[in-house]
Design an enzyme around this catalytic site. Sequence first.
Site, PDB file in Angstrom:
ATOM      1  N   PRO A 144       0.771  -1.248   0.000  1.00  0.00           N
ATOM      2  CA  PRO A 144       0.000   0.000   0.000  1.00  0.00           C
ATOM      3  C   PRO A 144       0.801   1.298   0.000  1.00  0.00           C
ATOM      4  O   PRO A 144       0.841   2.027   0.986  1.00  0.00           O
ATOM      5  CB  PRO A 144      -0.842  -0.136   1.264  1.00  0.00           C
ATOM      6  CG  PRO A 144      -0.012  -0.985   2.165  1.00  0.00           C
ATOM      7  CD  PRO A 144       0.676  -1.964   1.265  1.00  0.00           C
ATOM      8  N   CYS A 145       1.375   1.631  -1.133  1.00  0.00           N
ATOM      9  CA  CYS A 145       2.119   2.885  -1.270  1.00  0.00           C
ATOM     10  C   CYS A 145       1.184   4.090  -1.172  1.00  0.00           C
ATOM     11  O   CYS A 145       1.639   5.204  -0.876  1.00  0.00           O
ATOM     12  CB  CYS A 145       2.926   2.904  -2.562  1.00  0.00           C
ATOM     13  SG  CYS A 145       2.002   2.481  -4.041  1.00  0.00           S
ATOM     14  N   HIS A 146      -0.110   3.890  -1.374  1.00  0.00           N
ATOM     15  CA  HIS A 146      -1.064   4.989  -1.255  1.00  0.00           C
ATOM     16  C   HIS A 146      -1.159   5.511   0.173  1.00  0.00           C
ATOM     17  O   HIS A 146      -1.632   6.617   0.389  1.00  0.00           O
ATOM     18  CB  HIS A 146      -2.455   4.567  -1.772  1.00  0.00           C
ATOM     19  CG  HIS A 146      -3.058   3.420  -1.040  1.00  0.00           C
ATOM     20  ND1 HIS A 146      -2.747   2.099  -1.344  1.00  0.00           N
ATOM     21  CD2 HIS A 146      -3.941   3.369  -0.010  1.00  0.00           C
ATOM     22  CE1 HIS A 146      -3.434   1.294  -0.535  1.00  0.00           C
ATOM     23  NE2 HIS A 146      -4.157   2.043   0.277  1.00  0.00           N
TER      24      HIS A 146
END
Length: 180
Positions: A144-146
Site C-alpha cells: 500500500p504505497c497509497h
Amino acid sequence: MTSTPATTATTTCYTTLDSPLGELLLVGEESPTGPGGTALTSLSMPQQRGAATVQPHWRRDARPFAEALRQLRAYFAGELTRFALDYRTTGTEFQERVWQSLESVPYGTTTTYGRLAEALGVPRSDVRALGAAIGANPLPILRPCHRVIGADGTMRGYAAGVERKTALLTHEGALQPTLI
C-alpha cells in the site's frame, strides 16, 4: 505475504479485474509456493505511470489468480484489510526493502515519507530516493504505497494518479469523503 526475487524464465500469465479504480491488470509468473501456482509480479491501473502492458507471449488465464481476485474483491467490498499473497518482484535491494516496508503501514492509516525513511534508517538526504522507490512499486494496493503522504498531510504523487490515492485512502477510512 511472501516475496521472492524473480530469477528464472517462467510462464507469464495475466488477467484483469473491474474495480472502483478502473480495470486492474494482474500479472504473474509460475511459482510453486503461490496460490494457484502463480506469484504476482505486477498489479496496475489504467494510465498508471510505468504500468505493465500485456505482451504477445503472455497467456490470459484468470484461474491462477483466483485467490488474488478473491482478496481484491473482498478489499473493495470492505471485508479485507491485509493481503496474504505470494509476490515475486525484481527491484533493487533498496527498492525491495522499501516495498516490503509498505506492508507494515496498517489499513486505515497513513505515514509520511520522513517517518518511513526513519523506520528504514534512510538518511533525510535520501528521502527523494525513497519516494522514487515507492513510485516504482509494481504492486500498488497490495503493497500500500497509497498510505504514504506528505508531512503536511498532502497527497504527494501516486503513479496511478492522486485521485486514486485519495479514493483508496477514503475507502480505507483514512480520509473523510468529500461532500458536494
